[in-house]
Design a protein around this motif. Structure first.
Motif, PDB file in Angstrom:
ATOM      1  N   GLU A   1      -7.562   9.506  33.478  1.00 33.46           N
ATOM      2  CA  GLU A   1      -6.879  10.631  34.100  1.00 33.46           C
ATOM      3  C   GLU A   1      -6.682  11.783  33.123  1.00 33.46           C
ATOM      4  OE1 GLU A   1      -3.288   9.563  36.091  1.00 33.46           O
ATOM      5  OE2 GLU A   1      -4.083   7.637  36.768  1.00 33.46           O
ATOM      6  N   LEU A   2      -6.647  11.484  31.845  1.00 36.58           N
ATOM      7  CA  LEU A   2      -6.442  12.535  30.836  1.00 36.58           C
ATOM      8  C   LEU A   2      -7.601  13.513  30.789  1.00 36.58           C
ATOM      9  CD1 LEU A   2      -4.647  13.582  28.476  1.00 36.58           C
ATOM     10  CD2 LEU A   2      -5.944  12.055  26.979  1.00 36.58           C
ATOM     11  N   GLN A   3      -8.817  13.028  31.084  1.00 33.60           N
ATOM     12  CA  GLN A   3     -10.013  13.873  30.973  1.00 33.60           C
ATOM     13  C   GLN A   3      -9.901  15.124  31.842  1.00 33.60           C
ATOM     14  OE1 GLN A   3     -13.980  11.635  30.336  1.00 33.60           O
ATOM     15  NE2 GLN A   3     -12.848  10.395  31.818  1.00 33.60           N
ATOM     16  N   GLY A   4      -9.365  14.961  33.060  1.00 34.23           N
ATOM     17  CA  GLY A   4      -9.299  16.093  33.963  1.00 34.23           C
ATOM     18  C   GLY A   4      -8.194  17.074  33.674  1.00 34.23           C
ATOM     19  N   LEU A   5      -7.292  16.746  32.744  1.00 31.85           N
ATOM     20  CA  LEU A   5      -6.150  17.609  32.436  1.00 31.85           C
ATOM     21  C   LEU A   5      -6.334  18.398  31.152  1.00 31.85           C
ATOM     22  CD1 LEU A   5      -3.219  15.180  33.340  1.00 31.85           C
ATOM     23  CD2 LEU A   5      -4.040  17.128  34.670  1.00 31.85           C
ATOM     24  N   LEU A   6      -7.430  18.153  30.418  1.00 31.21           N
ATOM     25  CA  LEU A   6      -7.657  18.870  29.168  1.00 31.21           C
ATOM     26  C   LEU A   6      -8.183  20.282  29.435  1.00 31.21           C
ATOM     27  CD1 LEU A   6      -9.179  16.114  26.874  1.00 31.21           C
ATOM     28  CD2 LEU A   6      -6.845  16.959  26.926  1.00 31.21           C
TER      29      LEU A   6
END
Length: 454
Positions: free
Chosen positions: A449-454
């Motif tokens: 999920e972190l990938q889409g928030l960077l």
């Protein structure tokens, strides 16, 4: 006349044996046993030694009357924070650090502040002359008030002077220069350090003097002398930092009267050590904007949230075995996070040199830094800059899950105070931080999920 005997004492751990050994059976160090003559004191002297509290019989706990220990404020807020709110009477405090880091300067500044406040102080030096102490006091710009200075290295004479003058605060600089006549070894040996500290401890507990002792460190960064030295004292403070860098960090690693792992931040200037009231702002000073591989994370140092910059650099390796270089964090933890990214996000780092760094010269071992490390590695791998107003916090597990962290609202408020507008944190902490004004919180459950928030 008392008989003397010869024993062999390990200079690393303090183990003693009547015969020489090539290898210490206690710590395993080779060629560390040194011959030391020991003179047994007469029985009359042994029986006359004072107890820690002056009592000769056990007392029932319910019959002991106590009063709240009054703490004396040092006049240095960062030092008070590390000590747990001030100096407790009857306490024995050990201050260690590299040569030239500022141990003597900090304690002399403390003595000058206390003397100005009407507290009776005795500064015992075994490394400098009285004129040198006077010159340093003038440079620090303090008044001398009720402060007395004594150049002495013999423990018996120091004890007599403390009993005669009855000061509230005593500073011994340093414990490695003291010696006792009834021990034949040289000053700084294991036997001398252990005996000198034991005498000072009995004096502090029986007469309620607060005593600070300065300890030298070994090349590995540990306090020189037997390990029992740190167990005998009430508080152990370490000065961290490089002499070429103006900032110093005072860390409490043991404290019977306050929080452990508390830190105080100072800046070394021409007039001594100056407090840094906002360490987060100092840690982020000079942070590059719009650069890939640089993110901000939040860790807890005792009761204080601290924002730090985490930097990552990934570049194609020219060696058969790629390099892994880590500064300011645990190497094993960094390798674990790289393995998680390779397994869960299929990010191939096997052909990449990886360099990780916590800027500012601080060392962080808290798991809450994990999400910041992952974000920095992803940013450098993609060569994609992260929003400069975003802060990351969270622990990453082996399956790629993002676990909750303690004191999350305090961390988010610290970020909001410094102008950060977005916070990426574990989903488990989202409910407690959702209503904090000035910052938008986003919860994640895994590194995917972190990938889409960077």
């Amino acid at each position: 006349m008392a008989k003397s005997k010869i024993i062999y004492v390990c200079q690393e751990c303090g183990y003693s044996t009547p015969k020489w050994l090539g290898r210490c059976p206690e710590c395993g160090t080779y060629s560390s046993l040194v011959e030391e003559p020991v003179k047994a004191p007469p029985k009359a002297v042994q029986s006359a030694r004072p107890g820690m509290g002056g009592e000769h019989r056990p007392a029932a706990l319910k019959d002991i009357s106590i009063q709240e220990s009054h703490r004396k404020h040092t006049g240095i807020l960062e030092l008070d924070r590390v000590l747990g709110g001030g100096i407790v009477e009857g306490s024995l405090v050990l201050v260690g650090g590299d040569p030239g880091i500022g141990k003597s300067t900090l304690l002399l500044q403390m003595c000058l502040h206390l003397a100005d406040a009407g507290v009776k102080v005795l500064y015992v030096t075994g490394e400098e002359s009285l004129h040198q102490i006077k010159l340093r006091a003038n440079r620090l710009g303090g008044h001398q008030g009720l402060m007395e200075v004594y150049a002495q290295t013999e423990v018996d004479r120091i004890e007599e002077s403390i009993l005669e003058t009855s000061p509230d605060i005593v500073v011994i600089d340093s414990i490695q220069t003291l010696y006792a006549d009834d021990i034949g070894s040289a000053p700084g040996s294991v036997s001398q350090v252990r005996e000198s500290t034991a005498r000072l401890m009995r004096l502090a507990k029986s007469k309620r003097h607060a005593i600070f002792i300065v300890g030298h460190v070994t090349k590995e960064g540990a306090i020189a002398g037997p390990r029992v030295l740190e167990h005998m004292v009430d508080t152990v403070l370490y000065f961290e930092g490089e002499r070429t860098i103006s900032y110093r960090i005072l860390r409490a690693v043991k404290n019977r009267y306050g929080s452990t792992n508390e830190i105080g931040v100072f800046e070394m200037g021409s007039q001594g050590l100056v407090e840094v009231p906002n360490p987060s702002e100092y840690m982020l000073n000079g942070r590059p904007m719009g650069e890939a591989g640089s993110v901000v994370s939040c860790c807890m140092e005792g009761t204080r949230p601290l924002l730090v910059e985490v930097q990552a650099l990934l570049s194609r390796s020219n060696f058969q075995m790629p390099r892994r270089t880590v500064s300011g964090m645990d190497m094993g933890r960094a390798n674990l996070l790289l393995a998680v990214l390779e397994k869960k996000l299929r990010m191939n780092t096997g052909e990449q040199d990886v360099y990780l760094n916590v800027a500012g010269g601080i060392r962080v071992l808290e798991p809450a830094l994990d999400l910041g490390i992952v974000a920095a590695v992803l940013s450098s791998f993609r060569n994609q800059a992260v929003d400069e107003k975003t802060v990351f916090m969270g622990e990453v597990g082996l399956t790629g899950e993002v676990r909750g962290v303690t004191h999350c609202p305090q961390r988010v408020r610290e970020a909001a105070k410094l102008g950060f507008q977005r916070c990426i944190l574990p989903k488990a902490n989202l409910a407690a931080c959702r209503d904090i004004p000035g910052v938008a919180c986003h919860g994640v459950e895994s590194v995917r999920e972190l990938q889409g928030l960077l």
